[in-house]
Design an enzyme around this catalytic site. Structure first.
Site, PDB file in Angstrom:
ATOM      1  CD  GLU A  80      41.454  28.285  31.172  1.00  5.20           C
ATOM      2  OE1 GLU A  80      41.246  27.052  31.282  1.00  5.20           O
ATOM      3  OE2 GLU A  80      41.761  29.021  32.131  1.00  5.20           O
ATOM      4  CB  CYS A 142      36.672  33.648  31.413  1.00  5.05           C
ATOM      5  SG  CYS A 142      37.245  35.219  32.084  1.00  5.05           S
ATOM      6  CG  HIS A 166      41.734  32.515  32.977  1.00  5.51           C
ATOM      7  ND1 HIS A 166      40.924  31.446  32.680  1.00  5.51           N
ATOM      8  CD2 HIS A 166      40.890  33.521  33.369  1.00  5.51           C
ATOM      9  CE1 HIS A 166      39.656  31.787  32.883  1.00  5.51           C
ATOM     10  NE2 HIS A 166      39.608  33.038  33.292  1.00  5.51           N
TER      11      HIS A 166
HETATM   12  N1  PCA Z   1      37.850  36.888  34.557  1.00  2.63           N
HETATM   13  C1  PCA Z   1      36.555  36.288  34.804  1.00  2.63           C
HETATM   14  C2  PCA Z   1      35.586  37.119  34.016  1.00  2.63           C
HETATM   15  C3  PCA Z   1      36.315  38.359  33.640  1.00  2.63           C
HETATM   16  C4  PCA Z   1      37.730  38.074  33.933  1.00  2.63           C
HETATM   17  O1  PCA Z   1      38.687  38.814  33.648  1.00  2.63           O
HETATM   18  C5  PCA Z   1      36.517  34.792  34.547  1.00  2.63           C
HETATM   19  O2  PCA Z   1      37.553  34.131  34.721  1.00  2.63           O
HETATM   20  O3  PCA Z   1      35.461  34.252  34.218  1.00  2.63           O
END
Ligand code: PCA
Length: 199
Positions: A80, A142, A166
């Site tokens: 990100e 996240c 992610h």
């Molecule tokens: N993904 C979520 C919260 C926990 C996770 O593994 C997110 O992308 O916010």
């Protein structure tokens, strides 16, 4: 030897699993590149997740932080670029739902990742692992922990690299959801290795 804190998350919403908790468990204690890995698994809650990251930073005093989360629907590893000062989204694991709320009242609009996200993507794709920079970490838990962690490090004057990556759903999760893009957990582990070596 340097220390890197790696965090994963518990399952949430209707996801039967979260590959990031498995990645965290699998690499805890490993030595990768210049780093000894210390891992933690976080609750998917607005009230608890960021606090646990800060606790771990205080306990471990790491030289770098990579936080991991599941982005079901994405088909590649996505470091990100940015976290924004906004909570908005589905219910968390406490049953709490946020809308249009600042994470830190009056805080900066956003924080950029301080991880080497371009080298991450270059090294990952060079190793045959699909990857791309993502320009939104969303507005759920996240994004919340990425924002709060970068805010916390900034306030304490700790200039260690930190940010969020992610990952896609695992093959196991896709078995029951045929349209869900997926990656094997082995490949995700290899991606962690490549990213930590790129630090
Ligand atoms: N993904 C979520 C919260 C926990 C996770 O593994 C997110 O992308 O916010």
């Amino acid at each position: 030897m340097k220390t890197i804190l790696v965090t994963g998350f518990e399952p949430f919403l209707d996801h039967e699993d979260n590959p990031t908790r498995k990645i965290a468990a699998a690499i805890d204690g490993e030595v990768i590149g210049e780093y000894k890995v210390k891992a933690a698994v976080l609750p998917v809650t607005f009230s608890g997740a960021a606090g646990k990251v800060k606790e771990k930073i205080e306990e471990i005093n790491p030289d770098a932080v990579i936080m991991l989360g599941l982005a079901a629907g994405r088909n590649r590893i996505t470091p990100e670029r940015v976290a924004i000062n906004c909570n908005d989204g589905e219910v968390d694991n406490d049953g709490v739902k946020k809308q249009d709320e600042e994470i830190v009242e009056g805080g900066p609009a956003a924080y950029f990742s301080t991880l080497p996200i371009r080298p991450f993507v270059d090294r990952l794709t060079g190793a045959g692992i699909p990857a791309a920079i993502s320009n939104t970490a969303g507005t759920y838990v996240c994004n919340n922990i990425m924002y709060q962690t970068l805010h916390y490090l900034g306030e304490r004057g700790l200039s260690i690299p930190a940010g969020f990556v992610h990952v896609p759903a695992s093959h196991q999760m896709a078995l029951t959801k045929p349209s869900l893009p997926s990656m094997s957990e082995e490949e995700m582990l290899r991606a962690m290795q490549v990213m930590i070596e790129a630090m």
